[in-house]
Enzyme design. Structure first.
Site, PDB file in Angstrom:
ATOM      1  CG  HIS A  37      -0.217  -0.242   2.509  1.00  0.00           C
ATOM      2  ND1 HIS A  37       0.021  -1.507   2.999  1.00  0.00           N
ATOM      3  CD2 HIS A  37       0.349   0.621   3.385  1.00  0.00           C
ATOM      4  CE1 HIS A  37       0.705  -1.414   4.129  1.00  0.00           C
ATOM      5  NE2 HIS A  37       0.909  -0.130   4.390  1.00  0.00           N
ATOM      6  CB  CYS A  70      -9.847   0.770  -5.606  1.00  0.00           C
ATOM      7  SG  CYS A  70     -10.389   1.276  -7.244  1.00  0.00           S
ATOM      8  CB  CYS A 120       4.010  -2.007   7.562  1.00  0.00           C
ATOM      9  SG  CYS A 120       2.588  -0.896   7.506  1.00  0.00           S
TER      10      CYS A 120
END
Length: 130
Positions: A37, A70, A120
């Protein structure tokens, strides 16, 4: 007053994302955990987004710009951004949020362009990548 949804390019977001008044909202579902991300982004999966809008408003206190995305920012990102702006209009409460944006071409283009990706598992992500 209807708010319009604008798009922001990955390059524009890269230059703005370190500003303290911006929040990046990732609305991908399961793929966030496997694909990584954008560092520092909040995760609000599209499948449960509507139920969690009030939580998101709490998480972005003090921010004036939200950038939704997205994978491709063709369906889930813009849909959640529109739901969010509709909710703000119905709420009639000043949250301080002035801009609701969608990341053009989404996370896939962000990553394919070599921009920093965090892997992470922290919730929320505190990661900063070089």
């Amino acid at each position: 007053m209807a708010r319009s949804i604008s798009y922001i390019t990955g390059a524009q977001l890269l230059s703005l994302r370190r500003r303290p008044n911006i929040a990046i909202v990732d609305v991908r579902d399961d793929e966030r955990s496997s694909d990584g991300h954008i560092a520092g982004s909040l995760h609000y999966a599209s499948g449960t987004f509507t139920d969690k809008i009030s939580d998101l408003i709490q998480d972005v206190k003090g921010k004036d710009t939200l950038v939704f995305h997205c994978a491709l920012s063709q369906v889930r990102g813009p849909t959640c951004a529109r739901r969010f702006t509709s909710y703000l209009e119905e709420m009639k409460e000043d949250t301080g949020i002035k801009n609701v944006l969608v990341l053009e071409r989404g996370f896939n283009d962000w990553e394919a362009s070599g921009r920093p990706v965090c892997h992470c598992t922290d919730v929320p992500c505190k990661g900063e990548t070089a």
